[in-house]
Design a protein around this motif. Structure first.
Motif, PDB file in Angstrom:
ATOM      1  N   ASN A   7       0.842  -1.223  -0.025  1.00  0.00           N
ATOM      2  CA  ASN A   7       0.007  -0.010   0.202  1.00  0.00           C
ATOM      3  C   ASN A   7       0.754   1.345  -0.065  1.00  0.00           C
ATOM      4  N   GLN A   8       1.990   1.349   0.872  1.00  0.00           N
ATOM      5  CA  GLN A   8       2.675   2.527   0.720  1.00  0.00           C
ATOM      6  C   GLN A   8       3.506   2.730  -0.587  1.00  0.00           C
ATOM      7  N   ARG A   9       3.802   1.485  -1.253  1.00  0.00           N
ATOM      8  CA  ARG A   9       4.468   1.650  -2.539  1.00  0.00           C
ATOM      9  C   ARG A   9       3.681   2.229  -3.550  1.00  0.00           C
ATOM     10  N   PHE A  10       2.371   1.714  -3.301  1.00  0.00           N
ATOM     11  CA  PHE A  10       1.251   2.675  -4.212  1.00  0.00           C
ATOM     12  C   PHE A  10       1.015   3.949  -4.094  1.00  0.00           C
ATOM     13  N   SER A  11       1.058   4.341  -2.941  1.00  0.00           N
ATOM     14  CA  SER A  11       0.979   5.793  -2.335  1.00  0.00           C
ATOM     15  C   SER A  11       2.132   6.662  -2.953  1.00  0.00           C
ATOM     16  N   ALA A  12       3.411   5.980  -2.975  1.00  0.00           N
ATOM     17  CA  ALA A  12       4.401   6.637  -3.571  1.00  0.00           C
ATOM     18  C   ALA A  12       4.463   6.656  -5.269  1.00  0.00           C
ATOM     19  N   TYR A  13       3.935   5.728  -5.662  1.00  0.00           N
ATOM     20  CA  TYR A  13       3.704   5.636  -7.029  1.00  0.00           C
ATOM     21  C   TYR A  13       2.413   6.677  -7.556  1.00  0.00           C
ATOM     22  N   PHE A  14       1.443   6.737  -6.995  1.00  0.00           N
ATOM     23  CA  PHE A  14       0.455   7.361  -7.135  1.00  0.00           C
ATOM     24  C   PHE A  14       0.626   8.808  -7.052  1.00  0.00           C
ATOM     25  N   ALA A  15       1.473   9.188  -6.271  1.00  0.00           N
ATOM     26  CA  ALA A  15       1.657  10.836  -5.722  1.00  0.00           C
ATOM     27  C   ALA A  15       2.811  11.211  -6.967  1.00  0.00           C
TER      28      ALA A  15
END
Length: 216
Positions: free
Chosen positions: A66-74
């Motif tokens: 989930n944290q990886r996606f947060s960074a990817y999304f941002a």
């Protein structure tokens, strides 16, 4: 971060990755602590120093993704700014600009997401979709003035629909292009004549008189 904290973090990361790797091969109920430790290169005492059960490790692994996606999304797009600036008639809960980053991430991590769908209760769907809820669905519902107690029901409707499409896409190994999947999801949410025109060049058997889903 101290040296001991850094070592603790690296060990936990190894076990996260070991679990994710094993989930590509079998369902969670068949994975043992011994297999996780062997794959991560640690002993059983190290596992129990970090976790009480495999379920604890699962929660941590999902949070890591989930944290990886947060960074990817941002990094991909300033979605929140677009939502704040858009006129209400142009603001819909699901659209290609929002879906592309998400679908691209799913495709790049398809083995993990496929495993997550095979073990939905353990993999905690609320975490998988927390970014979609926080950064897209809730801000849009707020702008439309939808009462906050209703949000969870509206969000559940959209997320379950998206999840159903993703399950089919993952079952086909994400063979169909991201653009097509985004078009399908967008059309299901906001039916128009558009998907027929977008996809007509890709298929030979689409009737020009067929109505779009949800229209008369």
């Amino acid at each position: 971060m101290t040296k001991s904290e850094s070592k603790y973090f690296r060990t936990a990361l190894c076990m996260d990755e070991a679990l994710i790797s094993l989930l590509k091969e079998k369902d969670l109920e068949y994975i043992t602590v011994k297999e996780i430790c062997q794959r991560a290169g640690v002993n059983r005492s190290t596992f129990y120093l970090h976790y009480e059960t495999i379920a604890d490790l699962v929660s941590e692994a999902v949070e890591m993704v989930n944290q990886r996606f947060s960074a990817y999304f941002a990094e991909t797009q300033d979605i929140s700014g677009e939502i704040g600036r858009a006129d209400l008639p142009d603001l819909v809960l699901i659209r290609r600009e929002y879906l592309y980053p998400y679908l691209r991430f799913v495709s790049e991590h398809k083995d993990l997401y496929r495993a997550a769908f095979r073990n939905p209760s353990q993999m905690r769907a609320d975490l998988k979709y927390s970014q979609l809820k926080e950064h897209i669905l809730e801000p849009i519902l707020r702008r439309f003035g939808v009462p906050e107690p209703c949000w969870k029901y509206c969000i559940a409707y959209y997320i379950e629909g998206v999840a159903a499409v993703l399950r089919e896409w993952l079952a086909a190994d994400c063979h169909d292009p991201i653009e097509m999947i985004a078009d399908v999801i967008e059309e299901c949410v906001h039916p128009t004549e558009g998907i027929r025109e977008k996809r007509q060049g890709d298929t030979d058997d689409v009737s020009t008189t067929e109505t779009a889903p949800g229209t008369m």
